[in-house]
Enzyme design. Sequence first.
Site, PDB file in Angstrom:
ATOM      1  N   SER A 116       0.943  -0.768  -0.010  1.00 19.42           N
ATOM      2  CA  SER A 116      -0.134  -0.160   0.220  1.00 19.42           C
ATOM      3  C   SER A 116       0.521   1.450   0.033  1.00 19.42           C
ATOM      4  CB  SER A 116      -1.170   0.255   1.111  1.00 19.42           C
ATOM      5  OG  SER A 116      -0.244  -0.107   2.569  1.00 19.42           O
ATOM      6  N   TRP A 117       1.876   1.045   0.837  1.00 19.83           N
ATOM      7  CA  TRP A 117       3.077   2.559   0.890  1.00 19.83           C
ATOM      8  C   TRP A 117       3.339   2.456  -0.759  1.00 19.83           C
ATOM      9  CZ3 TRP A 117       3.090   6.785   2.184  1.00 19.83           C
ATOM     10  CH2 TRP A 117       3.924   7.639   2.045  1.00 19.83           C
TER      11      TRP A 117
ATOM     12  N   LYS B 181       9.893   0.769   6.802  1.00 16.94           N
ATOM     13  CA  LYS B 181       9.965   2.095   8.954  1.00 16.94           C
ATOM     14  C   LYS B 181      10.358   0.505   9.264  1.00 16.94           C
ATOM     15  CE  LYS B 181       7.010   5.362   6.554  1.00 16.94           C
ATOM     16  NZ  LYS B 181       5.704   6.167   6.659  1.00 16.94           N
TER      17      LYS B 181
ATOM     18  N   LYS C 230       8.529   4.668  15.696  1.00 19.01           N
ATOM     19  CA  LYS C 230       6.828   5.347  15.692  1.00 19.01           C
ATOM     20  C   LYS C 230       6.221   3.992  15.900  1.00 19.01           C
ATOM     21  CE  LYS C 230       6.106   5.793  11.832  1.00 19.01           C
ATOM     22  NZ  LYS C 230       4.923   5.473  10.670  1.00 19.01           N
TER      23      LYS C 230
ATOM     24  N   ASP D  35       4.818  11.911  12.899  1.00 19.29           N
ATOM     25  CA  ASP D  35       5.097  10.495  12.795  1.00 19.29           C
ATOM     26  C   ASP D  35       4.336   9.583  13.841  1.00 19.29           C
ATOM     27  OD1 ASP D  35       4.724   9.030  10.306  1.00 19.29           O
ATOM     28  OD2 ASP D  35       7.412   8.577  10.388  1.00 19.29           O
TER      29      ASP D  35
ATOM     30  N   SER E 183      -3.075   2.911  10.878  1.00 15.54           N
ATOM     31  CA  SER E 183      -2.081   2.256  11.901  1.00 15.54           C
ATOM     32  C   SER E 183      -2.805   0.660  11.667  1.00 15.54           C
ATOM     33  CB  SER E 183      -1.824   3.169  12.758  1.00 15.54           C
ATOM     34  OG  SER E 183      -0.893   2.486  13.727  1.00 15.54           O
ATOM     35  N   ARG E 184      -1.116  -0.187  10.900  1.00 13.88           N
ATOM     36  CA  ARG E 184      -1.471  -1.299  10.091  1.00 13.88           C
ATOM     37  C   ARG E 184      -0.946  -1.722  12.330  1.00 13.88           C
ATOM     38  NH1 ARG E 184       1.821  -1.414   5.237  1.00 13.88           N
ATOM     39  NH2 ARG E 184       0.355  -0.243   5.200  1.00 13.88           N
TER      40      ARG E 184
ATOM     41  N   GLU F  12       5.550  -3.134  10.700  1.00 15.58           N
ATOM     42  CA  GLU F  12       6.662  -3.405  10.550  1.00 15.58           C
ATOM     43  C   GLU F  12       7.233  -2.923  11.864  1.00 15.58           C
ATOM     44  OE1 GLU F  12       9.057  -3.842   8.698  1.00 15.58           O
ATOM     45  OE2 GLU F  12       7.982  -1.984   6.522  1.00 15.58           O
TER      46      GLU F  12
END
Length: 332
Positions: free
Chosen positions: A14-15, A110, A195, A248, A258-259, A285
Amino acid sequence: MNILNRLTVIGGGSWATALVKIFSESRVSVKWHLRSPAYADHVRQQGRNPNYLSFLQLRTDHVDPTADLEEAILASDYILFAVPSAYLENTVAGIRPEWMENKKLILSIKGIVSGRRQIPSDFLGQQFGIGADDQLVIGGPCHAEEIALERKTYMTVASGQEALARSVADSITVPYVKTIVNTDPLGVELCAILKNIIGIACGIARGLNYGDNFQAVIVANAMREMRHFLRAADPVERDLTHSAYFGDLFVTAYSEFSRNRTFGQMIGRGYSVQSAQLQMSMVAEGYYGVEGIYEMARRLKVEMPVVAAVYRILYDRISPFVEFRLLENKLV
């Protein structure tokens, strides 16, 4: 005329899809590497990623998909890696070093390279002999889903060479993205990893039925942990209130997109790590990031109670309920 005319994007999630949208709509010619010829054909014919953000219609006049890695690398001087850190080593194994000669390396990953406990910039730089002066980092705060919906987004482009960062930032001309030039790529990269770990912590708290009050305490303590960690890992002057750092963090800690937060919430509700991973169609991640950051913090002698709690829950299989009761006494 765009400063950046051609770009190769490696990654099909997706990113990566959101980045392809941004650059192609900025009239940058994007060579897009996808792992399957069938996926590349689908994008070519339908203008959509069949697996991620499939509602998003891409500009096929500026997107050229391919499953041929050599073709993708040789097509551009700027190579953007946007694959999950868990898959980076396997992806790189198919790239011959000579293909990467004289390339500029853009990273938007990330997490930590699993098995090596390296940050992506170090790993890719060593693999291809590309120094820091020829590397850039693209950071947030931004979710792919909001970019797909064209909601206003501030995107950070960081490089130790300000002119290089500005050349890439200035090539992004879509009205829904504002670019911020940053000369602290390592800080941006480390904060992007940290994050996600904090996002998992916030999700675990939510899964355990802690409320907003407690989550605010987690985030406040996490901000302090990030400050101490960065000071120990890379002691340069940086203003962490800028959006690439704490901004972020906030979007990952609080957003329903947010996954990592979603993954943490499942862990807090009693899912095993394996079960939570199987339920999600995207990589969290922070799961890979926490192992590397935890070891780095131990080596640097930095106390990070929130990070340590997430590590023990995910890797030592400590009960989230027990670990968070202990964490309560370490937060201020």
